[in-house]
Enzyme design. Structure first.
Site, PDB file in Angstrom:
ATOM      1  N   ASP A  80      25.721  15.844 -10.268  1.00  0.00           N
ATOM      2  CA  ASP A  80      25.934  14.700  -9.374  1.00  0.00           C
ATOM      3  C   ASP A  80      25.221  14.898  -8.046  1.00  0.00           C
ATOM      4  O   ASP A  80      24.703  13.952  -7.458  1.00  0.00           O
ATOM      5  CB  ASP A  80      27.433  14.497  -9.121  1.00  0.00           C
ATOM      6  CG  ASP A  80      28.112  13.921 -10.353  1.00  0.00           C
ATOM      7  OD1 ASP A  80      27.377  13.416 -11.228  1.00  0.00           O
ATOM      8  OD2 ASP A  80      29.349  13.995 -10.445  1.00  0.00           O
ATOM      9  N   SER A 110      -7.967   2.539 -13.106  1.00  0.00           N
ATOM     10  CA  SER A 110      -7.410   1.572 -12.162  1.00  0.00           C
ATOM     11  C   SER A 110      -8.550   0.808 -11.493  1.00  0.00           C
ATOM     12  O   SER A 110      -9.701   0.929 -11.896  1.00  0.00           O
ATOM     13  CB  SER A 110      -6.521   2.284 -11.155  1.00  0.00           C
ATOM     14  OG  SER A 110      -7.296   3.165 -10.412  1.00  0.00           O
ATOM     15  N   LEU A 111      -8.229   0.043 -10.494  1.00  0.00           N
ATOM     16  CA  LEU A 111      -9.239  -0.806  -9.854  1.00  0.00           C
ATOM     17  C   LEU A 111      -9.446  -0.400  -8.406  1.00  0.00           C
ATOM     18  O   LEU A 111      -8.508   0.031  -7.738  1.00  0.00           O
ATOM     19  CB  LEU A 111      -8.764  -2.267  -9.851  1.00  0.00           C
ATOM     20  CG  LEU A 111      -8.664  -2.971 -11.191  1.00  0.00           C
ATOM     21  CD1 LEU A 111      -7.961  -4.308 -11.025  1.00  0.00           C
ATOM     22  CD2 LEU A 111     -10.053  -3.176 -11.770  1.00  0.00           C
ATOM     23  N   GLU A 146      -9.121 -13.658 -11.770  1.00  0.00           N
ATOM     24  CA  GLU A 146      -7.776 -13.808 -12.345  1.00  0.00           C
ATOM     25  C   GLU A 146      -6.725 -13.376 -11.335  1.00  0.00           C
ATOM     26  O   GLU A 146      -7.010 -12.549 -10.485  1.00  0.00           O
ATOM     27  CB  GLU A 146      -7.595 -12.862 -13.555  1.00  0.00           C
ATOM     28  CG  GLU A 146      -8.655 -12.923 -14.596  1.00  0.00           C
ATOM     29  CD  GLU A 146      -8.568 -11.740 -15.570  1.00  0.00           C
ATOM     30  OE1 GLU A 146      -7.755 -10.821 -15.357  1.00  0.00           O
ATOM     31  OE2 GLU A 146      -9.332 -11.767 -16.545  1.00  0.00           O
ATOM     32  N   LYS A 188      -3.678 -11.197  -9.926  1.00  0.00           N
ATOM     33  CA  LYS A 188      -3.287  -9.806 -10.157  1.00  0.00           C
ATOM     34  C   LYS A 188      -1.771  -9.727 -10.076  1.00  0.00           C
ATOM     35  O   LYS A 188      -1.200  -9.786  -8.988  1.00  0.00           O
ATOM     36  CB  LYS A 188      -3.931  -8.903  -9.103  1.00  0.00           C
ATOM     37  CG  LYS A 188      -3.620  -7.436  -9.312  1.00  0.00           C
ATOM     38  CD  LYS A 188      -4.469  -6.583  -8.391  1.00  0.00           C
ATOM     39  CE  LYS A 188      -4.314  -5.099  -8.656  1.00  0.00           C
ATOM     40  NZ  LYS A 188      -2.949  -4.602  -8.583  1.00  0.00           N
ATOM     41  N   ASP A 232       1.842  -8.044 -10.204  1.00  0.00           N
ATOM     42  CA  ASP A 232       2.359  -6.744  -9.824  1.00  0.00           C
ATOM     43  C   ASP A 232       3.402  -6.304 -10.845  1.00  0.00           C
ATOM     44  O   ASP A 232       4.576  -6.586 -10.685  1.00  0.00           O
ATOM     45  CB  ASP A 232       2.977  -6.881  -8.432  1.00  0.00           C
ATOM     46  CG  ASP A 232       3.046  -5.560  -7.726  1.00  0.00           C
ATOM     47  OD1 ASP A 232       2.470  -4.584  -8.249  1.00  0.00           O
ATOM     48  OD2 ASP A 232       3.676  -5.503  -6.658  1.00  0.00           O
ATOM     49  N   GLU A 262      -0.369  -6.434 -18.603  1.00  0.00           N
ATOM     50  CA  GLU A 262       0.681  -6.121 -17.647  1.00  0.00           C
ATOM     51  C   GLU A 262       2.039  -6.605 -18.140  1.00  0.00           C
ATOM     52  O   GLU A 262       2.173  -7.759 -18.555  1.00  0.00           O
ATOM     53  CB  GLU A 262       0.330  -6.814 -16.311  1.00  0.00           C
ATOM     54  CG  GLU A 262       0.959  -6.180 -15.103  1.00  0.00           C
ATOM     55  CD  GLU A 262       0.145  -5.004 -14.560  1.00  0.00           C
ATOM     56  OE1 GLU A 262      -0.787  -4.519 -15.257  1.00  0.00           O
ATOM     57  OE2 GLU A 262       0.463  -4.570 -13.436  1.00  0.00           O
ATOM     58  N   TYR A 296      -5.091  -8.655 -20.437  1.00  0.00           N
ATOM     59  CA  TYR A 296      -6.277  -8.818 -19.604  1.00  0.00           C
ATOM     60  C   TYR A 296      -7.412  -7.863 -19.953  1.00  0.00           C
ATOM     61  O   TYR A 296      -8.490  -7.944 -19.403  1.00  0.00           O
ATOM     62  CB  TYR A 296      -5.957  -8.711 -18.121  1.00  0.00           C
ATOM     63  CG  TYR A 296      -5.241  -7.431 -17.693  1.00  0.00           C
ATOM     64  CD1 TYR A 296      -5.854  -6.192 -17.807  1.00  0.00           C
ATOM     65  CD2 TYR A 296      -3.964  -7.485 -17.148  1.00  0.00           C
ATOM     66  CE1 TYR A 296      -5.209  -5.044 -17.413  1.00  0.00           C
ATOM     67  CE2 TYR A 296      -3.307  -6.332 -16.746  1.00  0.00           C
ATOM     68  CZ  TYR A 296      -3.934  -5.114 -16.882  1.00  0.00           C
ATOM     69  OH  TYR A 296      -3.298  -3.975 -16.492  1.00  0.00           O
ATOM     70  N   LYS A 319      -7.047  -7.884  -2.546  1.00  0.00           N
ATOM     71  CA  LYS A 319      -5.617  -7.887  -2.244  1.00  0.00           C
ATOM     72  C   LYS A 319      -5.276  -8.912  -1.171  1.00  0.00           C
ATOM     73  O   LYS A 319      -6.091  -9.191  -0.287  1.00  0.00           O
ATOM     74  CB  LYS A 319      -5.195  -6.494  -1.747  1.00  0.00           C
ATOM     75  CG  LYS A 319      -5.323  -5.400  -2.795  1.00  0.00           C
ATOM     76  CD  LYS A 319      -4.310  -5.599  -3.896  1.00  0.00           C
ATOM     77  CE  LYS A 319      -3.926  -4.342  -4.624  1.00  0.00           C
ATOM     78  NZ  LYS A 319      -3.282  -3.309  -3.925  1.00  0.00           N
ATOM     79  N   CYS A 329      -1.165  22.770  20.558  1.00  0.00           N
ATOM     80  CA  CYS A 329      -0.564  22.603  19.234  1.00  0.00           C
ATOM     81  C   CYS A 329       0.956  22.721  19.348  1.00  0.00           C
ATOM     82  O   CYS A 329       1.452  23.699  19.907  1.00  0.00           O
ATOM     83  CB  CYS A 329      -1.108  23.677  18.294  1.00  0.00           C
ATOM     84  SG  CYS A 329      -0.268  23.720  16.711  1.00  0.00           S
ATOM     85  N   CYS A 343       1.910  26.236  17.244  1.00  0.00           N
ATOM     86  CA  CYS A 343       1.573  27.601  17.667  1.00  0.00           C
ATOM     87  C   CYS A 343       1.252  27.682  19.152  1.00  0.00           C
ATOM     88  O   CYS A 343       1.063  28.771  19.693  1.00  0.00           O
ATOM     89  CB  CYS A 343       0.408  28.141  16.846  1.00  0.00           C
ATOM     90  SG  CYS A 343      -1.174  27.387  17.252  1.00  0.00           S
ATOM     91  N   CYS A 384      -5.969  21.793  16.483  1.00  0.00           N
ATOM     92  CA  CYS A 384      -5.426  23.045  16.972  1.00  0.00           C
ATOM     93  C   CYS A 384      -6.494  24.115  16.783  1.00  0.00           C
ATOM     94  O   CYS A 384      -7.107  24.224  15.729  1.00  0.00           O
ATOM     95  CB  CYS A 384      -4.188  23.379  16.161  1.00  0.00           C
ATOM     96  SG  CYS A 384      -3.710  25.094  16.269  1.00  0.00           S
ATOM     97  N   CYS A 415      -2.170  29.966  13.619  1.00  0.00           N
ATOM     98  CA  CYS A 415      -1.268  28.808  13.639  1.00  0.00           C
ATOM     99  C   CYS A 415      -0.514  28.751  12.324  1.00  0.00           C
ATOM    100  O   CYS A 415      -1.097  28.584  11.258  1.00  0.00           O
ATOM    101  CB  CYS A 415      -2.035  27.510  13.850  1.00  0.00           C
ATOM    102  SG  CYS A 415      -0.939  26.074  13.785  1.00  0.00           S
TER     103      CYS A 415
HETATM  104  S1  IVH Z   1      -8.028  -5.062 -15.177  1.00  0.00           S
HETATM  105  C1  IVH Z   1     -10.377  -1.014 -15.929  1.00  0.00           C
HETATM  106  N1  IVH Z   1      -6.788  -7.300 -14.576  1.00  0.00           N
HETATM  107  O1  IVH Z   1      -3.718  -3.672 -11.514  1.00  0.00           O
HETATM  108  C2  IVH Z   1      -9.617  -2.066 -15.230  1.00  0.00           C
HETATM  109  N2  IVH Z   1      -5.710  -5.259 -14.013  1.00  0.00           N
HETATM  110  O2  IVH Z   1      -4.688  -1.975  -9.433  1.00  0.00           O
HETATM  111  C3  IVH Z   1      -8.382  -2.514 -15.921  1.00  0.00           C
HETATM  112  N3  IVH Z   1      -3.502  -5.522 -12.957  1.00  0.00           N
HETATM  113  O3  IVH Z   1      -3.902  -0.796 -13.509  1.00  0.00           O
HETATM  114  C4  IVH Z   1      -7.523  -3.394 -15.103  1.00  0.00           C
HETATM  115  N4  IVH Z   1      -3.483  -7.726 -13.019  1.00  0.00           N
HETATM  116  O4  IVH Z   1      -2.025  -2.532 -13.970  1.00  0.00           O
HETATM  117  C5  IVH Z   1      -6.742  -5.959 -14.526  1.00  0.00           C
HETATM  118  N5  IVH Z   1      -5.820  -9.339 -14.138  1.00  0.00           N
HETATM  119  C6  IVH Z   1      -5.760  -8.017 -14.106  1.00  0.00           C
HETATM  120  C7  IVH Z   1      -4.652  -7.332 -13.560  1.00  0.00           C
HETATM  121  C8  IVH Z   1      -4.665  -5.942 -13.526  1.00  0.00           C
HETATM  122  C9  IVH Z   1      -2.805  -6.637 -12.676  1.00  0.00           C
HETATM  123  C10 IVH Z   1      -3.049  -4.159 -12.648  1.00  0.00           C
HETATM  124  C11 IVH Z   1      -3.275  -3.124 -13.716  1.00  0.00           C
HETATM  125  C12 IVH Z   1      -4.179  -2.099 -13.087  1.00  0.00           C
HETATM  126  C13 IVH Z   1      -3.885  -2.297 -11.641  1.00  0.00           C
HETATM  127  C14 IVH Z   1      -5.007  -1.781 -10.758  1.00  0.00           C
END
Ligand code: IVH
Length: 723
Positions: A61, A106-107, A140, A142, A144, A200, A252, A344, A438, A441, A456, A462
């Site tokens: 716990d 990722s992007l 497209e 994005k 979350d 997603e 996607y 973004k 610092c 130190c 420092c 340090c």
């Molecule tokens: S394409 C190689 N398309 O955003 C690239 N990603 O910040 C593959 N995401 O890991 C990603 N909407 O989880 C793509 N229309 C979209 C998206 C998308 C959300 C997420 C996805 C990715 C993350 C990167």
């Protein structure tokens, strides 16, 4: 009774176990949440799967309470796999692992319009197109949520996996089957035999609020945002719980596809989307095919205006090159594609009080000011600390203790103080004086000309710097010494057991019996530590260089250096010479004007004069040379092989491209050559293996001739590398 498979206790970083929750820095809190997630999950499995608990209920716990207290103070750090997000009394056993056949990457992010412009320009440049708006882009929303990979064989869903670390995820097949948005069997019949659809998993805002209401009424954990709720729901060991949660999926992207993806799915993003839809998937709408910067920005503004009315949370839009053949040519840079970017939405802001400015001392001695804030919720996440970057930033914004400030956070970026509300400033307020010593130190803290950071000067005396340096030295991407956490390093430093990295090898193994008697250690853990240390006496040159913690020398640069200089002796000699040259020519602005060794260093693509200076000045310090020497006495440092390019005819060769190439741009040629293990240099020297000449090649071709370096036409180069 058959023997149950052994359950291994996870290796955890125990550096901050004893630190009070309110004293944890963000980084430490992150480490603690990771440790607690691992431990709690392990103890859950012992209890539920093995019927063999290892700790008392009270101790268990206590772990959970600490996890929750840290999350309450730092909700922004909550992990997707947080134990607090596992609702109900389900056994938190681990999921099976899934190795992704094609890594899940990722992007890159763009926040400003200019960054979108640069994205387009980069693509045009790379592909050698004259006009920056020549390429069609699919835009497209994005969403979350969490990315997820669905594998279909002969049209049947056979596996669902989370992204995990990008190369290995968790097997959530039973759970994804309960998501109504996705087909268990693909519709139609023109799908490829093997098809991995990526997309997603998310929860709508309404469903999220309803669910939280139910959770609250039942006295259960409530979720911070739809993303966390989706994560908590997907990672249920009992798929019935997942089924009861309103999850959605949109498609996607793709991973492994039998045959040629462009043929199987269509040659463009547009066609891929149509195929996905036809086979039974939902798409992220509204998407739009755009051409040129204005069209992209118009789409972005349109989606931003729609954002409040969309049923789900979005954090931006994604732009993707429409044609798959162009995507292929563009390829990837480290972990993100060149052919796509996330644009973004602006950061969310809030107002709060800045109670105190504290200073952290980093590995290279940099003093970083941190704002300690009255905790405040920004875009659904509670923030209690923000970075103040450096002293100029504090002075420029005239930030003072006691001020009311506007803070903002965007995505996973560290929160920042945007501005001070001067009207609300207390009368007694005084400008903040950045310390010139610092705080750890007491050494003088100096700013070099043209630098924003104050550092420092204590170097190895340090404790803060020394501590961070040793932490870096043993960290995962450096020496990776398991079992030597921050808390242990601190204790060893405090009583002078170790002072330098070499002491880890020269002293600790001899002290095993003594260490096992210390607080926090036992026979087993001391023996394990010594084993871990001994296992690292042989190390690759790239890791070794990275571990030294030289300013600006990250993993990528360390690799470049290791590949260029091969052995430690070679590298050290070259750096020492380069240092002498630089000392003679401190004002020179061109690498060639400094000297031969220095110029060679800068001739490595990816290393500029700023990095070169940090490198060579490291070699100008006697104490650094001593560290190197001492380490050398303890270690075997191995040459680093070129990347896995077996059979590549140009692996390890140095190539210079010059003149205008016809079938590809310079960047494309360079990227291609590097993938094949070649080094691409900017100028011709005796060490060059090939000079590839395009049209109008000038002095470099001439120099190659003089030096007798092999000259290739573009066609000859293509023949050499196989097309
Ligand atoms: S394409 C190689 N398309 O955003 C690239 N990603 O910040 C593959 N995401 O890991 C990603 N909407 O989880 C793509 N229309 C979209 C998206 C998308 C959300 C997420 C996805 C990715 C993350 C990167």
């Amino acid at each position: 009774m058959p023997k149950k498979p052994a359950l291994k206790k996870p290796a955890v970083d125990e550096s901050y176990t004893g630190v009070a929750v309110e004293d944890l820095t963000a980084e430490q809190a992150t480490a603690e949440l990771e440790r607690l997630a691992k431990l709690i999950s392990y103890h859950d499995r012992r209890y539920h799967e093995k019927d063999d608990p290892e700790i008392s209920d009270a101790d268990y716990d206590a772990l959970r309470r600490r996890n929750e207290a840290i999350e309450a103070r730092n909700p922004e750090l909550m992990r997707a796999d947080s134990p607090s997000q596992k609702v109900g009394a389900e056994p938190a056993a681990g999921f099976g692992k899934v190795k992704h056949k094609v890594p899940m990457l990722s992007l890159g992010n763009a926040f400003e319009e200019q960054e979108v412009e640069e994205f387009l320009a980069r693509i045009a440049r790379f592909l050698g197109l004259a006009k920056e708006d020549a390429v069609e882009i699919m835009a497209e929303p994005k969403i979350d949520g969490l990315s997820c990979a669905l594998r279909y064989e002969k049209g049947k869903l056979v596996q669902g996996a989370t992204r995990g670390d990008g190369s290995t995820g968790e097997d959530i097949t039973a759970n994804v089957r309960t998501i109504r948005d996705l087909p268990n069997a693909l519709k139609g019949k023109d799908w490829p035999e093997v098809l991995e659809v990526r997309g997603e998993v998310y929860m709508s805002r309404q469903a999220f609020m309803d669910m939280n209401k139910r959770q609250e009424e039942a006295g259960e954990k409530i979720f911070a945002n739809p993303r966390n709720a989706a994560a908590g729901s997907l990672r249920q060991l009992n798929p019935e719980i997942t089924a009861s949660r309103p999850l959605h999926f949109f498609a996607y992207s793709w991973g492994e596809v039998a045959g040629d993806p462009a043929e199987a799915l269509g040659g463009t993003m547009k066609a891929v989307r149509d195929s996905f839809h036809k086979w039974g998937f939902q798409l992220n709408e509204p998407a739009r095919l755009c051409q040129g910067l204005d069209a992209l920005l118009d789409y972005y503004r349109h989606i931003m205006a729609e954002r409040p009315d969309l049923p789900f949370d979005i954090d931006g839009v994604v732009y993707k090159v429409n044609r798959l053949d162009l995507q292929n040519r563009l390829g990837f840079v480290s972990r993100a594609p060149r052919w796509a970017i996330a644009h973004k939405f602006p950061a969310e802001q809030a107002q709060t009080v800045l109670h105190e400015i504290t200073i952290q001392v980093g590995r290279t001695g940099a003093l970083t000011p941190v704002a300690n804030l009255e905790p405040i919720s920004v875009g659904g996440v509670v923030v209690s600390r923000a970075t103040l970057h450096n002293e100029d930033e504090i002075a420029r914004k005239d930030i003072r203790e006691g001020d009311h400030v506007i803070i903002q956070r965007a995505g996973d970026v560290i929160p920042q103080v945007v501005e001070v509300i001067k009207d609300k400033r207390p009368k007694s307020s005084k400008p903040y004086h950045f310390p010139d010593h610092c705080p750890v130190c007491g050494s003088l803290a100096l700013r070099e000309e043209g630098e924003a950071v104050r550092r420092c000067t204590g170097g190895l005396i340090c404790k803060a710097q020394n501590y961070e340096r040793l932490r870096h030295f043993v960290s995962r991407d450096a020496f990776d010494i398991e079992g030597l956490g921050g808390k242990h390093i601190q204790a060893f430093l405090d009583d002078d057991t170790i002072r330098t990295p070499a002491h880890i090898f020269s002293r600790l193994p001899k002290l095993e019996p003594e260490i096992s008697e210390r607080e926090g250690w036992g026979k087993q853990s001391a023996a394990n530590l010594v084993k871990a240390i001994e296992a690292r006496r042989t190390i690759g040159l790239d890791r070794f260089i990275y571990a030294l913690g030289i300013r600006q020398v990250g993993q990528a640069t360390a690799k470049l250096l290791a590949r260029s200089y091969h052995t430690l002796e070679h590298w050290r000699d070259a750096m020492t010479h380069a240092y002498r040259e630089r000392k003679q020519q401190p004002e020179a602005r061109k690498a060639e004007d400094v000297g031969e060794h220095y110029a060679d260093l800068c001739n490595i693509e990816g290393i500029g004069m700023s990095v070169a200076d940090d490198l060579v000045f490291f070699f100008g310090e006697d104490h650094n040379l001593k560290v190197l020497k001492d380490l050398e006495d303890e270690l075997t440092i191995e040459e680093v092989a070129a990347p896995a390019t077996t059979g590549s005819p140009v692996a390890g060769k140095t190539v210079v491209f010059t003149g205008t190439l016809e079938t590809m741009t310079r960047s494309e040629a360079k990227a291609r050559a590097e993938t094949l293990g070649a080094k691409v240099a900017g100028s011709v020297s005796k060490k060059t293996d090939y000079v590839v000449v395009g049209a109008d090649a000038g002095s470099k071709a001439k120099k190659a001739q003089e030096l007798g370096v092999e000259i290739l036409s573009e066609q000859a180069w293509r023949d050499l590398i196989g097309g």
